[in-house]
Design an enzyme around this catalytic site. Sequence first.
Site: not given
Length: 171
Positions: A59, A96
């Site tokens: 994006r 993460e």
Amino acid sequence: MEQLKSKIRDIPDFPKPGILFKDITPLVRDPAALRLAVHQLFHPFLGQDITAVGGMEARGFIFGALVAWELGVGFVPLRKPGKLPYNVQSISYHLEYGSASLEAHTDSLGPGDKVLLVDDLLATGGTAKASCDLVESLGATIAACAFVIELDFLKGREKLSNYTIHSLLHY
């Protein structure tokens, strides 16, 4: 900024349960909102001798290419591994939920380049920090990082404390 905020769609439990995804699709579909977002992304950097805009896959390509066009400079795609056909510089980083890598052509940037990094979202800051590191490994400097959305509660800005950060929308 309310005009832009009204074009961000919340998608609960995507890509996994407990995540509230901020969908930019309605924003990029609306020509007036897209123009406003791009203008707000590049305007603070007019006259700062930016020589290139870097955008993170995928994006960041949308907003980064438009910002580069507005600034009259080239666009450098920061891609996932295996997508670039020439010699590449690569950087790996931890997320993460695992690890990832980004690549850029070795001749895409160099000393003297002053780069504005652009992406749609600043969350935990892992991808943005890796992008800064990749640009700097090519000899260029980071002028600033610009984001359409910043998820303040994830504190991604802390990983980018050495850089100027410009975010349009805060959640």
